[in-house]
Design a protein around this motif. Structure first.
Motif, mmCIF file in Angstrom:
data_model
loop_
_atom_site.group_PDB
_atom_site.id
_atom_site.type_symbol
_atom_site.label_atom_id
_atom_site.label_comp_id
_atom_site.label_asym_id
_atom_site.label_seq_id
_atom_site.Cartn_x
_atom_site.Cartn_y
_atom_site.Cartn_z
ATOM 1 N N MET A 31 0.853 -1.212 0.000
ATOM 2 C CA MET A 31 0.000 0.000 0.000
ATOM 3 C C MET A 31 0.882 1.252 0.000
ATOM 4 O O MET A 31 0.612 2.225 -0.707
ATOM 5 C CB MET A 31 -0.880 0.030 1.256
ATOM 6 N N LEU A 32 1.947 1.212 0.808
ATOM 7 C CA LEU A 32 2.834 2.377 0.888
ATOM 8 C C LEU A 32 3.528 2.629 -0.463
ATOM 9 O O LEU A 32 3.760 3.779 -0.840
ATOM 10 C CB LEU A 32 3.876 2.179 1.994
ATOM 11 N N ALA A 33 3.826 1.542 -1.174
ATOM 12 C CA ALA A 33 4.454 1.701 -2.499
ATOM 13 C C ALA A 33 3.460 2.345 -3.470
ATOM 14 O O ALA A 33 3.843 3.180 -4.311
ATOM 15 C CB ALA A 33 4.915 0.348 -3.030
ATOM 16 N N GLN B 97 -6.858 -4.951 -3.987
ATOM 17 C CA GLN B 97 -6.259 -5.935 -3.080
ATOM 18 C C GLN B 97 -7.329 -6.921 -2.631
ATOM 19 O O GLN B 97 -8.281 -6.560 -1.954
ATOM 20 C CB GLN B 97 -5.654 -5.222 -1.861
ATOM 21 N N LEU B 98 -7.153 -8.210 -3.060
ATOM 22 C CA LEU B 98 -8.026 -9.271 -2.546
ATOM 23 C C LEU B 98 -7.327 -9.816 -1.308
ATOM 24 O O LEU B 98 -6.203 -10.319 -1.404
ATOM 25 C CB LEU B 98 -8.198 -10.409 -3.559
ATOM 26 N N ALA B 99 -7.966 -9.710 -0.162
ATOM 27 C CA ALA B 99 -7.300 -10.113 1.079
ATOM 28 C C ALA B 99 -8.209 -11.050 1.858
ATOM 29 O O ALA B 99 -9.248 -10.632 2.371
ATOM 30 C CB ALA B 99 -6.963 -8.876 1.903
ATOM 31 N N ARG C 289 -4.156 -1.952 10.394
ATOM 32 C CA ARG C 289 -3.161 -1.076 9.767
ATOM 33 C C ARG C 289 -3.386 -0.993 8.253
ATOM 34 O O ARG C 289 -3.322 0.087 7.663
ATOM 35 C CB ARG C 289 -1.742 -1.586 10.051
ATOM 36 N N VAL C 290 -3.674 -2.141 7.639
ATOM 37 C CA VAL C 290 -3.885 -2.156 6.181
ATOM 38 C C VAL C 290 -5.100 -1.304 5.844
ATOM 39 O O VAL C 290 -5.072 -0.485 4.905
ATOM 40 C CB VAL C 290 -4.055 -3.613 5.676
#
Ligand code: ADQ
Length: 750
Positions: free
Chosen positions: A549-551, A570-572, A588-589
């Motif tokens: 995510m940060l990238a 994003q499939l999580a 956090r995500v």
């Protein structure tokens, strides 16, 4: 034998022909070299005597001149010398100068144009046939500053050149002849000693020695072993792609079609009861299941696992058995029931709060609690008992899967000493320094060494494991066999990089890439020309989802043109949610995704779409096909099958894989854009490079990666382990028999 003779005759004939052609070439070449040598010597001889020649070069000094010529002719190979004046008249000559040669006939070659200046005079060399034999003639001009005085004619005897050339030719013929004989002999010996030749020879010996009844049983085993080794050689030579059929054939050929028993914590099909009371079947989000399930469909047998679904009991029989896959029913699923305490201690506690962080460098501290350890031991016992209940021979083939069952191989070995136990460790293996922090390190290693074969994804993992054994146990390492020997038993430690079924099952009847993309664009409300990035993971801290995510955030900071156009999906799949670290990661995500959407979102545009749910494989497959780029950013991963799944879904040969250097997959897929996921600048640069990559480059990279995954597919992974296991079984049977016979012979056993 007749074949060998025919082969030798053909070989000798072929080499003979070669020798003849070679000797003709060699003769010509050596002669040329000698002639060059002779010309050079003539030049040297003249320049050595030059001063004296110039001083005496006139009719008044013919005596001195003749003496000088005789001196030059002292060289053993110079037959005769003559001194010719500039007008081609003879000044002097040695006694043997051939009458057939005259100054006039040489002169026209030395000075082709009599009016030409001195500098145009040239040395002339030639081979001349005379009645007495062949000679080499050199006519060399003699100049005094710019004034041509005349020239010297030196005649060389060429018979020595002939003699030398013939000698060389003879040696060469001899050498070739010797080589031909040696090559024939070596070929015949090698052919006879080759696997097939060796096995036939051995069979012949066995036949002749087989008349002694006491040797009959052992000879039968040796026969079988020899036959099998020969067959294995044939199979290896067959090559070609590994398929379910080939895996099945391998099992039939090498293991007599024996049923395989798989022991894994995760079951391949989970039955869930929904709130409305309906039952559904779910494919769990697990790399282990993704890889192993196609293998079981090909091999059949029994898969023993924890029955974790809410409707699992009612779908199985009294003993927890049912046939799967639903509708196909090619193997048996045996569910083992665990109490909530067992599940907590063995699965969440020791396995996932202890071993999982111990084996992954992801900055989460492992927790080791003795109550968890007790549950871990008890559950391993429970599953080892289940294995014994499922097998129908005393030497079954058992495939033990992963870190949940480190003790099971040892426990199975205690119960079934003749079993072939293959353990595969799906996650990385830590260094001995790191592993040393586990309070039960020796017990874990001992348990694993109950296996016949211990497999890891990479050689580095194998090396780490061997390092741990050397440091914490008293065991010997057999470097040659890549094995660890303990208590007289050996365990092979080998890398078997895991992979996928090929082609993917979900490919059949799948929508085209364009249709998939249009579907995803419509579903998520993206712009029609949206650029789609994709991540697919269990929500696990080892997968580097936060760093990913940060990238994406960095990408949108650095490249404003992508704002409004690029969306990262994003499939999580929620995973191990009762563990605190997983809950924190989840938060956090979510937090980072919300921040990015707030910073760069506008109107309906959201740069990050976080789909926190389990998705069935066909849906995941559709997303792979819709994506322009797939980013796998694991901080540490044994292999990572998402990377390979993305590649297998793209038969259009488009789409770019950005892959963390800390995955096992990065070693096999160097055509991906390999990044350090902690380095946000590097990762965001790779993402923008992927989005701007030409269709040709995408095709070249994707084609290479697809070829790799197709060839090194999961059937090959399983096939190689099973072939290795069959070799061990043959060897063990043979040594077992041999020991029995020796004991009987020594009177130690009736
Ligand atoms: P995992 O840690 O489970 O496997 P991985 O190899 O990436 O990791 O496999 C994940 C599997 O789950 C894939 O088949 C993927 O499609 C599926 N999946 C992921 N997210 C999903 C979602 N949201 N919904 C549905 N399915 C999802 C462990 C090791 C790996 C090793 C495998 C196999 O950690 O390193 O590659 O075992 O040995």
């Amino acid at each position: 034998m007749r074949r060998a003779v025919r082969f030798v005759i053909a070989l000798v004939f072929g080499l003979g022909l070669l020798t003849w052609a070679g000797s003709v070439i060699v003769h010509g070449t050596t002669r040329e070299w000698f002639e060059k040598d002779v010309s050079l010597r003539a030049q040297l001889a003249v320049s050595g005597a030059r001063r004296g020649l110039v001083a005496n070069w006139d009719q008044q000094h013919v005596v001195e001149l003749a003496t000088l010529l005789s001196d030059i002719a002292h060289d053993e190979r110079i037959m005769a010398v003559a001194a010719c004046a500039a007008d081609s008249s003879l000044l002097a000559r040695t006694r043997d100068f051939p009458a057939e040669l005259s100054c006039a006939s040489m002169g026209i070659h030395v000075r082709p144009d009599p009016e030409a200046p001195a500098a145009a005079w040239q040395t002339w060399n030639s081979v001349v046939e005379l009645p007495g034999g062949t000679v080499h003639v050199s006519a060399i001009p003699l100049l005094e500053t710019e004034r041509p005085l005349g020239y010297l004619v030196l005649v060389h005897d060429l018979s020595f050149v002939e003699r030398r050339a013939e000698q060389t030719q003879r040696y060469l013929l001899l050498a070739f002849g010797f080589l031909a004989l040696a090559a024939s002999a070596i070929t015949v010996v090698a052919a006879r000693l080759s696997w097939r030749g060796w096995s036939n020879e051995l069979r012949r010996i066995l036949r002749s020695g087989g008349h002694r009844p006491e040797f009959q049983p052992i000879l039968r085993d040796v026969h079988e072993l020899v036959g099998r080794i020969a067959a294995e050689g044939d199979a290896e030579r067959e090559g070609g792609m590994w398929t379910p059929q080939r895996l099945k054939q391998t099992l039939n050929r090498h293991l007599h079609g024996e049923r395989v028993v798989v022991l894994a914590n995760r079951e391949p099909y989970v039955h869930q009861r929904a709130e409305d009371g309906r039952t559904s079947v779910m494919h769990p989000a697990s790399g282990l299941v993704t890889a192993l399930e196609p293998v079981m469909r090909a091999c059949s047998g029994t898969w023993i696992a924890h029955g974790s679904g809410s409707a699992d009991r009612e779908m199985a029989d009294r003993d927890g058995r049912l046939r799967v896959p639903p509708g196909e029913e090619s193997y048996v699923l045996r569910r083992v029931w665990l109490t909530p305490e067992e599940e907590q201690g063995y699965y969440y506690g020791f396995s996932n709060e202890g071993l999982w962080p111990l084996c992954h460098i992801a900055h989460v501290r492992p927790s080791f609690r003795s109550e968890d350890w007790k549950h871990y031991q008890a559950v391993n016992e429970k599953f080892a008992d289940a294995v014994c209940a499922e097998v129908d021979t005393d030497d079954p083939i058992v495939l033990v899967q992963d870190y949940h069952f480190a003790l099971a191989p040892g426990l199975i070995r205690q119960r079934l000493p003749r079993a072939t136990v293959i353990m595969f460790w799906h996650i990385p293996w830590p260094s001995s320094q790191r592993f040393g922090i586990c309070p039960w390190r020796e017990e874990l290693l001992e348990g694993m060494l109950g296996s016949s074969i211990l497999g890891f994804h990479t050689q580095a993992d194998c090396n780490n494991f061997v390092g741990c054994v050397e440091r914490f146990l008293e065991a010997r390492t057999d470097q040659e066999q890549h094995a660890i020997v303990q208590h007289g038993r050996s365990t092979l430690v080998r890398p078997y990089p895991i992979s996928l079924e090929w082609p993917a099952r979900w490919q059949q009847g799948a929508l085209t890439v364009e249709e998939c993309r249009a579907g995803v664009v419509g579903e998520l409300g993206l712009a029609p020309d949206a650029l789609i990035g994709l991540g697919v993971d269990r929500l696990d801290y080892t997968k580097g989802i936060e760093e990913r995510m940060l990238a994406v955030e960095r990408l949108l900071e650095r490249f404003p043109a992508l704002r409004g156009r690029f969306t990262f999906v994003q499939l999580a799949a929620p995973s191990r949610t009762i563990i605190e670290q997983y809950r924190q990661l989840n938060e956090r995500v979510e937090f980072v995704a919300a921040r990015i959407n707030e910073r760069f979102g506008k109107g309906a545009y959201r740069p990050v779409v976080l789909l926190r749910a389990h998705h069935e494989p066909p849906t995941v497959f559709r997303y792979y096909r819709a994506a322009h780029v797939c980013y796998v950013s694991s901080l540490h991963d044994g292999m990572n099958l998402v990377a390979k799944e993305f590649v297998s879904a793209r038969e259009d040969e488009q789409g770019v894989l950005v892959l963390s250097q800390f995955t096992g997959a990065a070693r096999e897929l160097p055509e991906a854009l390999i990044v350090n996921p902690y380095d946000l600048d590097e990762a965001s640069s790779a993402l923008v490079a992927a989005l701007n990559m030409s269709a040709e480059e995408q095709r070249d990279r994707m084609r290479a990666m697809r070829a790799m995954v197709a060839e090194f597919n999961v059937y090959r992974w399983a096939g190689r382990m099973l072939v290795d296991a069959s070799r061990l079984r043959s060897r063990d049977r043979l040594t077992g028999r041999l020991t029995d016979h020796l004991m009987v012979a020594a009177g130690l056993r009736p």
